[in-house]
Write a protein that holds these residues in place. Structure first.
Motif, PDB file in Angstrom:
ATOM      1  N   ILE A  14      37.714  37.716  47.298  1.00 50.14           N
ATOM      2  CA  ILE A  14      37.081  38.878  46.672  1.00 50.14           C
ATOM      3  C   ILE A  14      35.616  38.948  47.073  1.00 50.14           C
ATOM      4  O   ILE A  14      35.045  37.980  47.574  1.00 50.14           O
ATOM      5  CB  ILE A  14      37.210  38.828  45.132  1.00 50.14           C
ATOM      6  CG1 ILE A  14      36.707  37.476  44.599  1.00 50.14           C
ATOM      7  CG2 ILE A  14      38.642  39.071  44.697  1.00 50.14           C
ATOM      8  CD1 ILE A  14      36.755  37.355  43.095  1.00 50.14           C
ATOM      9  N   GLY A  15      35.015  40.121  46.818  1.00 50.83           N
ATOM     10  CA  GLY A  15      33.619  40.321  47.191  1.00 50.83           C
ATOM     11  C   GLY A  15      32.770  40.746  46.012  1.00 50.83           C
ATOM     12  O   GLY A  15      33.166  40.606  44.847  1.00 50.83           O
ATOM     13  N   LEU A  16      31.598  41.293  46.322  1.00 53.18           N
ATOM     14  CA  LEU A  16      30.627  41.630  45.285  1.00 53.18           C
ATOM     15  C   LEU A  16      31.187  42.607  44.258  1.00 53.18           C
ATOM     16  O   LEU A  16      30.978  42.443  43.060  1.00 53.18           O
ATOM     17  CB  LEU A  16      29.374  42.219  45.929  1.00 53.18           C
ATOM     18  CG  LEU A  16      28.302  42.716  44.953  1.00 53.18           C
ATOM     19  CD1 LEU A  16      27.803  41.587  44.072  1.00 53.18           C
ATOM     20  CD2 LEU A  16      27.151  43.365  45.719  1.00 53.18           C
ATOM     21  N   ARG A  17      31.884  43.636  44.695  1.00 48.52           N
ATOM     22  CA  ARG A  17      32.394  44.645  43.749  1.00 48.52           C
ATOM     23  C   ARG A  17      33.283  44.006  42.694  1.00 48.52           C
ATOM     24  O   ARG A  17      33.119  44.266  41.491  1.00 48.52           O
ATOM     25  CB  ARG A  17      33.183  45.718  44.506  1.00 48.52           C
ATOM     26  CG  ARG A  17      33.752  46.819  43.602  1.00 48.52           C
ATOM     27  CD  ARG A  17      34.633  47.754  44.410  1.00 48.52           C
ATOM     28  NE  ARG A  17      35.761  47.041  45.010  1.00 48.52           N
ATOM     29  CZ  ARG A  17      36.530  47.544  45.962  1.00 48.52           C
ATOM     30  NH1 ARG A  17      36.270  48.739  46.463  1.00 48.52           N
ATOM     31  NH2 ARG A  17      37.543  46.842  46.452  1.00 48.52           N
ATOM     32  N   GLU A  18      34.195  43.157  43.128  1.00 52.63           N
ATOM     33  CA  GLU A  18      35.132  42.559  42.176  1.00 52.63           C
ATOM     34  C   GLU A  18      34.442  41.595  41.218  1.00 52.63           C
ATOM     35  O   GLU A  18      34.714  41.609  40.009  1.00 52.63           O
ATOM     36  CB  GLU A  18      36.253  41.838  42.932  1.00 52.63           C
ATOM     37  CG  GLU A  18      37.211  42.747  43.664  1.00 52.63           C
ATOM     38  CD  GLU A  18      36.742  43.141  45.049  1.00 52.63           C
ATOM     39  OE1 GLU A  18      37.445  43.907  45.735  1.00 52.63           O
ATOM     40  OE2 GLU A  18      35.657  42.672  45.468  1.00 52.63           O
ATOM     41  N   VAL A 144      50.662  41.993  30.148  1.00 45.99           N
ATOM     42  CA  VAL A 144      49.948  42.632  31.269  1.00 45.99           C
ATOM     43  C   VAL A 144      48.925  41.675  31.868  1.00 45.99           C
ATOM     44  O   VAL A 144      48.824  41.525  33.097  1.00 45.99           O
ATOM     45  CB  VAL A 144      49.261  43.931  30.793  1.00 45.99           C
ATOM     46  CG1 VAL A 144      48.320  44.470  31.874  1.00 45.99           C
ATOM     47  CG2 VAL A 144      50.294  44.980  30.419  1.00 45.99           C
ATOM     48  N   ILE A 145      48.182  41.002  31.017  1.00 47.60           N
ATOM     49  CA  ILE A 145      47.139  40.078  31.481  1.00 47.60           C
ATOM     50  C   ILE A 145      47.758  38.877  32.197  1.00 47.60           C
ATOM     51  O   ILE A 145      47.246  38.411  33.220  1.00 47.60           O
ATOM     52  CB  ILE A 145      46.278  39.625  30.288  1.00 47.60           C
ATOM     53  CG1 ILE A 145      45.501  40.822  29.737  1.00 47.60           C
ATOM     54  CG2 ILE A 145      45.318  38.516  30.700  1.00 47.60           C
ATOM     55  CD1 ILE A 145      44.991  40.601  28.343  1.00 47.60           C
ATOM     56  N   ALA A 146      48.883  38.383  31.683  1.00 43.07           N
ATOM     57  CA  ALA A 146      49.551  37.242  32.306  1.00 43.07           C
ATOM     58  C   ALA A 146      50.031  37.596  33.712  1.00 43.07           C
ATOM     59  O   ALA A 146      49.865  36.814  34.659  1.00 43.07           O
ATOM     60  CB  ALA A 146      50.725  36.785  31.440  1.00 43.07           C
ATOM     61  N   VAL A 147      50.605  38.785  33.869  1.00 42.87           N
ATOM     62  CA  VAL A 147      51.090  39.210  35.185  1.00 42.87           C
ATOM     63  C   VAL A 147      49.921  39.377  36.150  1.00 42.87           C
ATOM     64  O   VAL A 147      49.985  38.946  37.308  1.00 42.87           O
ATOM     65  CB  VAL A 147      51.898  40.517  35.067  1.00 42.87           C
ATOM     66  CG1 VAL A 147      52.211  41.081  36.451  1.00 42.87           C
ATOM     67  CG2 VAL A 147      53.182  40.279  34.294  1.00 42.87           C
ATOM     68  N   ALA A 148      48.840  40.005  35.679  1.00 39.85           N
ATOM     69  CA  ALA A 148      47.664  40.201  36.538  1.00 39.85           C
ATOM     70  C   ALA A 148      47.104  38.868  37.010  1.00 39.85           C
ATOM     71  O   ALA A 148      46.717  38.719  38.176  1.00 39.85           O
ATOM     72  CB  ALA A 148      46.593  40.994  35.789  1.00 39.85           C
ATOM     73  N   GLY A 149      47.046  37.891  36.122  1.00 41.78           N
ATOM     74  CA  GLY A 149      46.541  36.574  36.502  1.00 41.78           C
ATOM     75  C   GLY A 149      47.472  35.844  37.445  1.00 41.78           C
ATOM     76  O   GLY A 149      47.031  35.173  38.384  1.00 41.78           O
ATOM     77  N   TYR A 150      48.779  35.987  37.233  1.00 41.11           N
ATOM     78  CA  TYR A 150      49.768  35.279  38.040  1.00 41.11           C
ATOM     79  C   TYR A 150      49.732  35.704  39.500  1.00 41.11           C
ATOM     80  O   TYR A 150      49.842  34.872  40.405  1.00 41.11           O
ATOM     81  CB  TYR A 150      51.161  35.522  37.459  1.00 41.11           C
ATOM     82  CG  TYR A 150      52.291  34.966  38.294  1.00 41.11           C
ATOM     83  CD1 TYR A 150      52.628  33.616  38.229  1.00 41.11           C
ATOM     84  CD2 TYR A 150      53.025  35.795  39.149  1.00 41.11           C
ATOM     85  CE1 TYR A 150      53.663  33.104  39.002  1.00 41.11           C
ATOM     86  CE2 TYR A 150      54.053  35.294  39.915  1.00 41.11           C
ATOM     87  CZ  TYR A 150      54.371  33.943  39.840  1.00 41.11           C
ATOM     88  OH  TYR A 150      55.393  33.439  40.616  1.00 41.11           O
ATOM     89  N   ARG A 154      42.715  38.305  43.512  1.00 41.86           N
ATOM     90  CA  ARG A 154      42.411  39.588  44.148  1.00 41.86           C
ATOM     91  C   ARG A 154      42.971  40.740  43.324  1.00 41.86           C
ATOM     92  O   ARG A 154      42.276  41.709  43.020  1.00 41.86           O
ATOM     93  CB  ARG A 154      42.974  39.595  45.565  1.00 41.86           C
ATOM     94  CG  ARG A 154      42.615  40.838  46.362  1.00 41.86           C
ATOM     95  CD  ARG A 154      43.097  40.696  47.799  1.00 41.86           C
ATOM     96  NE  ARG A 154      42.364  39.659  48.501  1.00 41.86           N
ATOM     97  CZ  ARG A 154      42.858  38.950  49.501  1.00 41.86           C
ATOM     98  NH1 ARG A 154      44.106  39.159  49.903  1.00 41.86           N
ATOM     99  NH2 ARG A 154      42.123  38.022  50.101  1.00 41.86           N
ATOM    100  N   ALA A 155      44.236  40.618  42.926  1.00 39.53           N
ATOM    101  CA  ALA A 155      44.857  41.666  42.123  1.00 39.53           C
ATOM    102  C   ALA A 155      44.225  41.750  40.743  1.00 39.53           C
ATOM    103  O   ALA A 155      43.953  42.838  40.227  1.00 39.53           O
ATOM    104  CB  ALA A 155      46.361  41.399  42.001  1.00 39.53           C
ATOM    105  N   GLU A 228      34.335  30.036  43.875  1.00 40.70           N
ATOM    106  CA  GLU A 228      35.091  29.416  44.966  1.00 40.70           C
ATOM    107  C   GLU A 228      36.086  30.374  45.602  1.00 40.70           C
ATOM    108  O   GLU A 228      36.685  30.048  46.631  1.00 40.70           O
ATOM    109  CB  GLU A 228      35.798  28.162  44.453  1.00 40.70           C
ATOM    110  CG  GLU A 228      34.816  27.079  44.018  1.00 40.70           C
ATOM    111  CD  GLU A 228      35.498  25.866  43.417  1.00 40.70           C
ATOM    112  OE1 GLU A 228      36.674  25.615  43.755  1.00 40.70           O
ATOM    113  OE2 GLU A 228      34.866  25.169  42.607  1.00 40.70           O
ATOM    114  N   GLU A 229      36.276  31.541  44.996  1.00 36.46           N
ATOM    115  CA  GLU A 229      37.200  32.535  45.529  1.00 36.46           C
ATOM    116  C   GLU A 229      36.467  33.750  46.099  1.00 36.46           C
ATOM    117  O   GLU A 229      37.091  34.737  46.465  1.00 36.46           O
ATOM    118  CB  GLU A 229      38.165  32.979  44.420  1.00 36.46           C
ATOM    119  CG  GLU A 229      39.004  31.832  43.888  1.00 36.46           C
ATOM    120  CD  GLU A 229      39.617  32.129  42.527  1.00 36.46           C
ATOM    121  OE1 GLU A 229      40.808  32.498  42.484  1.00 36.46           O
ATOM    122  OE2 GLU A 229      38.913  31.981  41.510  1.00 36.46           O
TER     123      GLU A 229
END
Length: 494
Positions: A14-18, A144-150, A154-155, A228-229
């Motif tokens: 990921i970059g600055l925006r994220e 929803v949060i669990a799926v997004a984290g899994y 980036r997602a 680190e990401e």
């Protein structure tokens, strides 16, 4: 494919925006404007915009310290690593111990708000909908949060970016509308002390309002655990932390000004988080169906905040687990997404358990207040320690880069700003505007004390049996090459 406990988080994902929106959504701007900041109106009244401006300046001192350390020490351990390097590794462990605990509690806090806000609004619009049927919305939000984290950082980060943009745009458009409708009532006198609430005249009322407003800034440091990401983490983290604190601080000033001049500065002491004298109430009374967008922005804010803080808790837990000061299983990564899957599973179980356990045992609003008190008490304490760590790091380890204003004066001013906020959050009546907490919210203090005492016991055991692990809290893994078999983007070669 089997999960692994020896890999790295996905590098350069990921970059600055994220990462900027990671911090922005962790501050929950829409929810803060609609619910948190109005708490200061009881003291600052129509001078609340000045109180918000003072709180912004105060928070920028600590944000500067976090940004300086994030540039020097790009680590998933973030505040734990900063305290370990700037003070002592044992202090870093305790900071990490407390920070993981409260950041794990932030998602259930926001899911409770999602539940009772949605259920209350539906009941108000359709009386047949039960006002106490809040929990399905909370559980759905947890899923929803669990799926997004899994599916990976980036997602998850892009999901947070979309949500963050929506809530900010809604409130900015509403603010411009309010300023336009206020017409001749627009006045810069709200940045003075002439409109404070009865009984809190002058500077005292503004100070009291600013203390409550400071708490709305919590979360600006949330970009740091994604170091680190992130691409070019030293530069990106510095810009994200400062950018979020400054940008959302100005957003708070603009929106608070807009509502104050529209509602009326001399009546603003009655403004709150619900009822006709609230953002929702004003939107319903004066702007037709626009209130639906305000409602959706607040709901959106709860999900975005919960998503951001789930990233924080799982990354910090991963950082402490890989050096084995927390159970090593929490360092387990998904082989494809490189997300900390066990940490995400634990986060989800804690979220659902806390939401249903506390929400049904008491009620969702009381459970929300209890968790909020626990969280804010520890987070503000962490900010104070990080200010000390900034001064310690540049005085002890980077003396050649030491700048007296940035690395000594700012930390001292940051501590001075957050000590009153800490006392207020804990309900310690050091000031006449602080109210003692009543049960069960008063249980927050013992809960924090028990958790931190347990951390001290764990620390003593580790020092005796595995002293090297405590020393590793100061380790910056991002400075090391990725292990063999892993590309720099974090993918596993086929």
């Amino acid at each position: 494919m089997h999960a692994e406990t020896t890999g790295t988080l996905r590098r350069d994902a990921i970059g600055l925006r994220e990462v900027l929106f990671q911090s922005i959504t962790a501050m929950a701007p829409a929810a803060a404007v609609a619910a948190s900041i109005p708490a200061g109106a009881a003291f600052a009244g129509g001078s609340l915009p000045l109180a918000v401006l003072i709180a912004l300046v105060a928070c920028l001192f600590t944000a500067s310290c976090v940004a300086e350390l994030a540039r020097e020490l790009p680590a998933a351990g973030s505040v734990a690593t900063y305290a370990a390097r700037g003070l002592r590794p044992a202090v870093g462990f305790l900071v990490g111990w407390g920070y993981v605990f409260v950041e794990t509690l932030v998602p259930p806090l926001l899911l409770l708000q999602l539940g009772f806000t949605t259920a209350g609004t539906l009941h108000e619009e359709w009386s047949s909908y039960p006002a106490d049927l809040w929990w399905p919305w909370s559980v759905a939000g947890a899923a929803v949060i669990a799926v997004a984290g899994y599916v990976g950082v980036r997602a998850s980060a892009r999901f947070g970016t979309v949500l963050g943009i929506f809530e900010i745009l809604v409130f900015l458009v509403f603010a411009v509308w309010l300023v336009g409708r206020a017409g001749d009532a627009n006045t810069l006198s709200v940045f003075g002390t002439s409109h404070t609430a009865h009984g809190y005249t002058g500077v005292g009322g503004v100070f009291a309002g600013s203390v409550y407003t400071v708490l709305a800034f919590a979360g600006f440091e949330a970009a740091a655990p994604l170091a680190e990401e992130t691409r070019d983490p030293r530069r990106t983290m510095h810009r994200a932390v400062l950018g979020a604190a400054l940008g959302i601080g100005l957003f708070y000033v603009v929106t608070t000004y807009a509502m104050t001049v529209y509602f009326g500065p001399d009546r603003f002491a009655r403004f709150g988080a619900s009822g006709t004298a609230s953002w929702d109430g004003v939107a319903r009374a004066s702007f037709g169906l626009f209130w639906v967008l305000v409602f959706l922005a607040v709901v959106n804010s709860t999900i975005a905040n919960a998503n951001a803080c789930a990233n924080v808790s799982t990354r910090t837990a991963f950082a402490l687990a890989r050096i084995r000061v927390l159970p090593h299983v929490l360092a387990t990564l998904h082989p494809r997404h490189h997300s900390p899957v066990v940490g995400i599973a634990v986060q989800t179980v804690v979220a659902v358990g806390a939401v249903l356990g506390l929400g049904l045992a008491y009620d969702p609003v009381t459970a929300f207040l209890l968790l909020a008190t626990v969280i804010v008490t520890v987070v503000v304490g962490v900010y104070i320690v990080v200010n000390l760590a900034c001064a310690g790091y540049f005085l002890r380890r980077r003396r050649e880069a030491f700048k007296p204003v940035r690395h000594l004066l700012f930390p001292l001013l940051g501590i001075a700003a957050f000590v009153p906020a800490l006392l207020t959050a804990a309900g310690i009546p050091a000031f006449d505007f602080v109210t003692e907490l009543s049960a069960p919210v008063s249980y927050a203090g013992p809960v924090v004390a028990v958790w931190m005492a347990t951390g001290v016991v764990v620390l003593l055991v580790l020092i005796r049996r595995h002293p090297g692990r405590i020393a590793e809290t100061a380790r910056v893994h991002a400075e090391e090459p990725a292990p063999a078999g892993h590309r720099q983007d974090g993918a596993v070669p086929r």
